[in-house]
Design an enzyme around this catalytic site. Structure first.
Site, PDB file in Angstrom:
ATOM      1  N   GLN A  93       0.859  -1.198   0.000  1.00 58.72           N
ATOM      2  CA  GLN A  93       0.000   0.000   0.000  1.00 58.72           C
ATOM      3  C   GLN A  93       0.893   1.245   0.000  1.00 58.72           C
ATOM      4  O   GLN A  93       0.415   2.357  -0.175  1.00 58.72           O
ATOM      5  CB  GLN A  93      -0.894   0.023   1.234  1.00 58.72           C
ATOM      6  CG  GLN A  93      -1.836  -1.161   1.335  1.00 58.72           C
ATOM      7  CD  GLN A  93      -2.558  -1.161   2.662  1.00 58.72           C
ATOM      8  OE1 GLN A  93      -3.644  -0.582   2.808  1.00 58.72           O
ATOM      9  NE2 GLN A  93      -1.957  -1.801   3.653  1.00 58.72           N
ATOM     10  N   ASP A  96       6.336   4.431  -1.180  1.00 56.32           N
ATOM     11  CA  ASP A  96       7.797   4.587  -1.146  1.00 56.32           C
ATOM     12  C   ASP A  96       8.449   3.470  -1.977  1.00 56.32           C
ATOM     13  O   ASP A  96       7.792   2.515  -2.350  1.00 56.32           O
ATOM     14  CB  ASP A  96       8.323   4.573   0.308  1.00 56.32           C
ATOM     15  CG  ASP A  96       8.110   3.244   1.036  1.00 56.32           C
ATOM     16  OD1 ASP A  96       7.493   3.244   2.126  1.00 56.32           O
ATOM     17  OD2 ASP A  96       8.551   2.208   0.512  1.00 56.32           O
ATOM     18  N   HIS A 111      -1.223   1.422  -4.378  1.00 53.32           N
ATOM     19  CA  HIS A 111      -1.588   2.834  -4.178  1.00 53.32           C
ATOM     20  C   HIS A 111      -0.662   3.774  -4.940  1.00 53.32           C
ATOM     21  O   HIS A 111      -0.633   4.971  -4.668  1.00 53.32           O
ATOM     22  CB  HIS A 111      -1.575   3.181  -2.684  1.00 53.32           C
ATOM     23  CG  HIS A 111      -2.706   2.530  -1.942  1.00 53.32           C
ATOM     24  ND1 HIS A 111      -2.754   2.483  -0.564  1.00 53.32           N
ATOM     25  CD2 HIS A 111      -3.820   1.891  -2.367  1.00 53.32           C
ATOM     26  CE1 HIS A 111      -3.853   1.850  -0.184  1.00 53.32           C
ATOM     27  NE2 HIS A 111      -4.516   1.470  -1.264  1.00 53.32           N
ATOM     28  N   GLY A 178       2.545  -4.553   8.896  1.00 56.04           N
ATOM     29  CA  GLY A 178       2.632  -3.095   9.092  1.00 56.04           C
ATOM     30  C   GLY A 178       1.477  -2.309   8.548  1.00 56.04           C
ATOM     31  O   GLY A 178       1.655  -1.198   8.046  1.00 56.04           O
ATOM     32  N   ASN A 204       2.609  -7.087  12.972  1.00 55.50           N
ATOM     33  CA  ASN A 204       2.319  -5.666  13.177  1.00 55.50           C
ATOM     34  C   ASN A 204       2.791  -5.231  14.557  1.00 55.50           C
ATOM     35  O   ASN A 204       3.065  -6.066  15.428  1.00 55.50           O
ATOM     36  CB  ASN A 204       0.805  -5.432  13.011  1.00 55.50           C
ATOM     37  CG  ASN A 204       0.492  -4.020  12.567  1.00 55.50           C
ATOM     38  OD1 ASN A 204       1.101  -3.496  11.631  1.00 55.50           O
ATOM     39  ND2 ASN A 204      -0.429  -3.391  13.261  1.00 55.50           N
ATOM     40  N   LEU A 205       2.847  -3.882  14.749  1.00 54.89           N
ATOM     41  CA  LEU A 205       3.270  -3.407  16.074  1.00 54.89           C
ATOM     42  C   LEU A 205       2.208  -3.755  17.109  1.00 54.89           C
ATOM     43  O   LEU A 205       2.491  -4.044  18.264  1.00 54.89           O
ATOM     44  CB  LEU A 205       3.494  -1.890  16.014  1.00 54.89           C
ATOM     45  CG  LEU A 205       4.220  -1.252  17.198  1.00 54.89           C
ATOM     46  CD1 LEU A 205       5.621  -1.847  17.336  1.00 54.89           C
ATOM     47  CD2 LEU A 205       4.335   0.253  17.033  1.00 54.89           C
ATOM     48  N   ALA A 222       8.590  -4.110  13.214  1.00 56.64           N
ATOM     49  CA  ALA A 222       8.831  -4.861  11.962  1.00 56.64           C
ATOM     50  C   ALA A 222      10.304  -5.222  11.776  1.00 56.64           C
ATOM     51  O   ALA A 222      10.630  -6.331  11.340  1.00 56.64           O
ATOM     52  CB  ALA A 222       8.332  -4.044  10.774  1.00 56.64           C
TER      53      ALA A 222
HETATM   54  N1  APR Z   1       6.582  -2.094  13.048  1.00 55.40           N
HETATM   55  C1  APR Z   1       5.441  -2.738  12.704  1.00 55.40           C
HETATM   56  N2  APR Z   1       4.240  -2.122  12.595  1.00 55.40           N
HETATM   57  C2  APR Z   1       4.211  -0.799  12.835  1.00 55.40           C
HETATM   58  C3  APR Z   1       5.353  -0.047  13.201  1.00 55.40           C
HETATM   59  C4  APR Z   1       6.577  -0.760  13.296  1.00 55.40           C
HETATM   60  N3  APR Z   1       7.720  -0.145  13.628  1.00 55.40           N
HETATM   61  N4  APR Z   1       4.976   1.246  13.386  1.00 55.40           N
HETATM   62  C5  APR Z   1       3.651   1.300  13.149  1.00 55.40           C
HETATM   63  N5  APR Z   1       3.187   0.071  12.827  1.00 55.40           N
HETATM   64  C6  APR Z   1       1.816  -0.315  12.492  1.00 55.40           C
HETATM   65  C7  APR Z   1       0.754   0.414  13.291  1.00 55.40           C
HETATM   66  O1  APR Z   1       0.445  -0.325  14.470  1.00 55.40           O
HETATM   67  C8  APR Z   1      -0.425   0.435  12.322  1.00 55.40           C
HETATM   68  O2  APR Z   1      -1.259  -0.698  12.519  1.00 55.40           O
HETATM   69  O3  APR Z   1       1.605   0.051  11.139  1.00 55.40           O
HETATM   70  C9  APR Z   1       0.228   0.348  10.936  1.00 55.40           C
HETATM   71  C10 APR Z   1       0.136   1.638  10.145  1.00 55.40           C
HETATM   72  O4  APR Z   1      -1.224   1.870   9.887  1.00 55.40           O
HETATM   73  P1  APR Z   1      -1.623   3.139   9.003  1.00 55.40           P
HETATM   74  O5  APR Z   1      -0.927   4.338   9.498  1.00 55.40           O
HETATM   75  O6  APR Z   1      -3.125   3.134   8.913  1.00 55.40           O
HETATM   76  O7  APR Z   1      -1.007   2.809   7.566  1.00 55.40           O
HETATM   77  P2  APR Z   1      -1.580   1.832   6.460  1.00 55.40           P
HETATM   78  O8  APR Z   1      -2.313   0.687   7.088  1.00 55.40           O
HETATM   79  O9  APR Z   1      -0.485   1.523   5.535  1.00 55.40           O
HETATM   80  O10 APR Z   1      -2.637   2.773   5.694  1.00 55.40           O
HETATM   81  C11 APR Z   1      -3.259   2.240   4.547  1.00 55.40           C
HETATM   82  O11 APR Z   1      -4.251   4.392   4.114  1.00 55.40           O
HETATM   83  O12 APR Z   1      -4.202   6.677   3.886  1.00 55.40           O
HETATM   84  C12 APR Z   1      -4.107   5.496   3.225  1.00 55.40           C
HETATM   85  O13 APR Z   1      -2.984   5.347   1.191  1.00 55.40           O
HETATM   86  C13 APR Z   1      -2.772   5.371   2.565  1.00 55.40           C
HETATM   87  O14 APR Z   1      -1.654   3.311   1.992  1.00 55.40           O
HETATM   88  C14 APR Z   1      -2.247   4.031   3.066  1.00 55.40           C
HETATM   89  C15 APR Z   1      -3.492   3.343   3.554  1.00 55.40           C
END
Ligand code: APR
Length: 239
Positions: A93, A96, A111, A178, A204-205, A222
């Site tokens: 998603q 980068d 995305h 993640g 996931n965290l 991660a």
């Molecule tokens: N290691 C593992 N997991 C992590 C870490 C880490 N160091 N830091 C954060 N996380 C987890 C958080 O617990 C959270 O569940 O990563 C997740 C990030 O969630 P979001 O911020 O919602 O990101 P994402 O799920 O990728 O969002 C999906 O939303 O806005 C749109 O297009 C955007 O691609 C994105 C999509």
């Protein structure tokens, strides 16, 4: 045992330890900025300079960042599975290029990609590692004013969905890494996998929105849990 076909979905959490912000964690991008002011076609039509400034900043941060151990471990896992006759399909998603810079040969950016620009006039996409502006001209059609980041905004259709669905249908394992599991259609992939009797694991965290759907759950940073998981996967595939 024959080496498995694995589909991996990654989200912003895998790039968090590379210094790139996530979206919904405390202090995340959507806490600082309003996504409907920056990540929709309407926002870009309304104030293109503001949208370009937001993505120009994220592009600078990306270029200054490096892949972390989790990105490297997934590239290593793909090489290990390939060598053992299995396969890894990497879906992200994230916009980068850290998976590519870690050595992953093929990444399905559902995305889009921050380091690409798309011309709204002719549809051409091109690499973009500098700033975009409303005056920038398209290299293909030479017209200015139509370039935008080649990313999927809210309300737009993600890329590669058919290929992703086919990969999940042919998978032995679906791993989600993640991601908060809060944005569709990516958040539905685990249920699609489960309905097809594909084993599922979440790394996931903390538990995501759809944590209870997963067969297996591993929690932690991660850069720590993904290399451990990948190593275990490779040793299981090669014994
Ligand atoms: N290691 C593992 N997991 C992590 C870490 C880490 N160091 N830091 C954060 N996380 C987890 C958080 O617990 C959270 O569940 O990563 C997740 C990030 O969630 P979001 O911020 O919602 O990101 P994402 O799920 O990728 O969002 C999906 O939303 O806005 C749109 O297009 C955007 O691609 C994105 C999509």
């Amino acid at each position: 045992m024959t080496a498995p076909n694995v589909v991996v979905l990654t989200g912003a959490g895998i790039s968090a330890e590379s210094g790139l912000g996530t979206f919904r964690d405390p202090g995340g991008l959507w806490e600082k900025f309003d996504p409907y002011e920056l990540a929709t076609p309407e926002a870009c039509a309304r104030d293109p300079a503001k949208v370009h400034a937001f993505y120009n900043l994220r592009r600078k941060d990306l270029i200054a960042s490096r892949p972390n151990a989790a990105h490297l471990a997934l590239a290593e896992l793909e090489r290990g599975l390939d060598a053992a006759g299995g396969r890894l399909t990497l879906v992200t998603q994230n916009i980068d290029d850290l998976h590519e810079r870690a050595g992953s040969p093929r990444v399905l950016h559902m995305h889009g990609e921050l380091l690409k620009a798309r011309c709204a006039r002719c549809g051409a996409t091109a690499r973009c590692d500098g700033d975009l502006s409303i005056n920038a001209a398209c290299a293909a059609c030479a017209r200015a004013g139509g370039l935008r980041p080649h990313v999927v905004w809210f309300g737009e259709f993600p890329f590669h969905l058919e290929e992703i669905a086919d990969a999940i249908a042919a998978a032995d394992l679906f791993a989600s890494i993640g991601t908060s599991g809060s944005v569709y259609p990516a958040a539905a992939f685990v249920s699609e996998a489960k309905a097809l009797d594909v084993r599922t694991v979440e790394l996931n965290l903390e538990p995501s929105d759809n944590a209870d759907v997963f067969d297996e759950r591993r929690y932690g940073a991660a850069s720590r849990i993904v290399p451990a998981w990948a190593e275990a996967m490779i040793s299981r595939a090669t014994t």
